[in-house]
Design a protein around this motif. Structure first.
Motif, mmCIF file in Angstrom:
data_model
loop_
_atom_site.group_PDB
_atom_site.id
_atom_site.type_symbol
_atom_site.label_atom_id
_atom_site.label_comp_id
_atom_site.label_asym_id
_atom_site.label_seq_id
_atom_site.Cartn_x
_atom_site.Cartn_y
_atom_site.Cartn_z
ATOM 1 N N ASP A 103 36.716 95.740 7.592
ATOM 2 C CA ASP A 103 35.376 95.825 7.664
ATOM 3 C C ASP A 103 34.306 96.031 6.828
ATOM 4 O OD1 ASP A 103 36.321 95.884 10.283
ATOM 5 O OD2 ASP A 103 36.149 98.085 10.802
ATOM 6 N N ILE A 104 34.778 96.622 5.753
ATOM 7 C CA ILE A 104 33.943 96.759 4.544
ATOM 8 C C ILE A 104 33.786 95.297 3.802
ATOM 9 C CG2 ILE A 104 33.328 97.864 2.357
ATOM 10 C CD1 ILE A 104 34.881 100.595 3.265
ATOM 11 N N ALA A 105 34.993 94.727 3.771
ATOM 12 C CA ALA A 105 34.959 93.565 3.083
ATOM 13 C C ALA A 105 33.903 92.580 3.937
ATOM 14 C CB ALA A 105 36.442 92.954 3.286
ATOM 15 N N ARG A 106 34.103 92.553 5.330
ATOM 16 C CA ARG A 106 33.417 91.713 5.875
ATOM 17 C C ARG A 106 31.820 92.044 5.884
ATOM 18 N NH1 ARG A 106 35.257 92.911 10.446
ATOM 19 N NH2 ARG A 106 36.581 91.426 10.750
ATOM 20 N N GLN A 107 31.429 93.290 5.758
ATOM 21 C CA GLN A 107 29.895 93.410 5.256
ATOM 22 C C GLN A 107 29.647 92.856 4.188
ATOM 23 O OE1 GLN A 107 29.491 97.679 5.122
ATOM 24 N NE2 GLN A 107 30.443 97.873 7.229
ATOM 25 N N HIS A 108 30.336 92.687 2.983
ATOM 26 C CA HIS A 108 29.930 92.383 1.704
ATOM 27 C C HIS A 108 29.883 90.548 1.705
ATOM 28 C CE1 HIS A 108 29.370 95.744 -0.641
ATOM 29 N NE2 HIS A 108 30.475 96.395 -0.056
ATOM 30 N N TYR A 109 30.987 90.202 2.359
ATOM 31 C CA TYR A 109 31.066 88.596 2.743
ATOM 32 C C TYR A 109 29.595 88.323 3.480
ATOM 33 C CZ TYR A 109 35.859 88.494 1.027
ATOM 34 O OH TYR A 109 37.026 88.679 0.322
ATOM 35 N N GLN A 110 29.374 88.962 4.370
ATOM 36 C CA GLN A 110 28.145 88.437 5.079
ATOM 37 C C GLN A 110 26.774 88.553 4.223
ATOM 38 O OE1 GLN A 110 28.399 91.436 8.265
ATOM 39 N NE2 GLN A 110 29.801 89.859 9.899
ATOM 40 N N LYS A 111 26.807 89.387 3.299
ATOM 41 C CA LYS A 111 25.596 89.423 2.313
ATOM 42 C C LYS A 111 25.542 88.273 1.434
ATOM 43 C CE LYS A 111 25.611 94.433 1.771
ATOM 44 N NZ LYS A 111 25.913 95.454 0.800
#
Length: 348
Positions: free
Chosen positions: A325-333
């Motif tokens: 979930d945290i990885a996804r947040q950063h990828y989405q940035k």
């Protein structure tokens, strides 16, 4: 008002020259253009903006041409520009105030160097000395010339409120190769005369990098590092980052580890921190890598690394840790950054 002369040397770059001179129109500067042997209409372009257009026979010495242009100026305060640079920001009131407060100092301007990798344009920031009083300074070195005192004074600097775009690294492959080979041919005799000067090896590497001859560039970056360049020199930071990134591109993390010795000098620079983060990833030390990327996001100085690249690596490390979930947040940035899009597809 402090009278200022802008001095430019040029050869066969009419299109760039027109844009450069046009960017000076809003300001009350005297303009001096010295042509070193153009076969295009550079002189005609220059005459649209100034009547101070002169010829100088090229003698393989940029300092000689620079000093000639300065000698033709009417004012002592000089601002030097290259043909492929144009002013995009300038606070004239602030500049005059700084000149009056620092009459014997050298003014530094911010230059945004544009270049292309795989048909994608990038930008790297340089801080370069360009404003000085000719009573106290002139140019030396035939290639990659430097401003040096001509009287017994200690050189001090100030940050001038000027930003210039630089397009010298953008163009056709043939044009870039021609300019790079011109520089290489001038650098070779300088290295022969000054074999222990790291700056010349750095510039050789940069020229080969422009030509996409990476093996030669890596060779000269290494030779520059081996000659212990001063960490406080602006070019040394660029040297360290370029050399480190090239080593990591070929997955030579073992040799890149030596660049950790520069950490105390560049721990506030995003490009250096990002390079160190990638180094730790290649060494499979992800717990060490993550803090470097987090520091890089908030670093006060940055040359060329983009925020999306840093965010991608943070996401990648969290993915390795299983924190999807945290990885996804950063990828989405990362927006449309291709590696991040591939990572999102993978974790989804």
């Amino acid at each position: 008002m402090v009278p200022i002369s802008v001095c430019i040397i040029t050869k066969n770059e009419a299109e760039h020259l027109d844009k450069c001179l046009n960017s000076l129109k809003p300001y009350p500067f005297e303009i001096v253009v010295v042509d070193t042997g153009s076969s295009d209409n550079s002189k005609e372009i220059a005459l649209k903006y100034t009547d101070k257009v002169y010829d100088f026979e090229w003698i393989n010495d940029f300092s000689a041409a620079r000093n000639f242009s300065i000698s033709r100026a009417s004012h002592n305060m000089i601002l030097v520009l290259d043909t492929d640079e144009l002013i995009v920001e300038l606070d004239l009131d602030k500049l005059e105030q700084l000149i009056e407060e620092n009459p014997k100092s050298v003014g530094l301007i911010k230059r945004l160097d544009y270049f292309e990798i795989d048909d994608e344009r990038h930008c790297q920031t340089s801080i370069i000395d360009r404003i000085f009083n000719r009573k106290y300074y002139h140019y030396e070195r035939p290639i990659h010339e430097i401003i040096v005192p001509i009287v017994n004074i200690s050189t001090t600097t100030y940050d001038a409120p000027i930003i210039a775009d630089h397009f010298g690294y953008v163009g056709t492959k043939d044009k870039l190769n021609e300019k790079a080979m011109r520089d290489i041919n001038l650098l070779i005799p300088e290295i022969e005369k000054n074999p222990n000067e790291p700056y010349y090896y750095f510039q050789m590497a940069q020229s080969y990098l422009v030509m996409r001859e990476h093996e030669q560039a890596l060779k000269y970056f290494k030779m520059a590092i081996e000659r212990n360049p001063a960490p406080e020199e602006d070019y040394t930071r660029i040297l360290v980052c370029n050399y480190g990134n090239m080593l990591l591109d070929i997955e030579n993390a073992k040799e890149a580890q030596s660049l950790l010795s520069y950490y105390k000098y560049y721990e506030n620079n995003a490009d250096y921190l990002c390079m160190i983060g990638v180094l730790y990833i290649q060494l499979n030390q992800h717990l060490k890598a993550l803090p470097e990327f987090i520091k890089a996001i908030n670093a006060p100085t940055r040359d060329s690394v983009e925020s999306r690249v840093i965010s991608y690596y943070i996401g990648y490390i969290y993915e390795v840790f299983g924190q999807i979930d945290i990885a996804r947040q950063h990828y989405q940035k990362c927006g449309e950054f291709e590696p991040a899009l591939e990572a999102l597809q993978r974790i989804n």
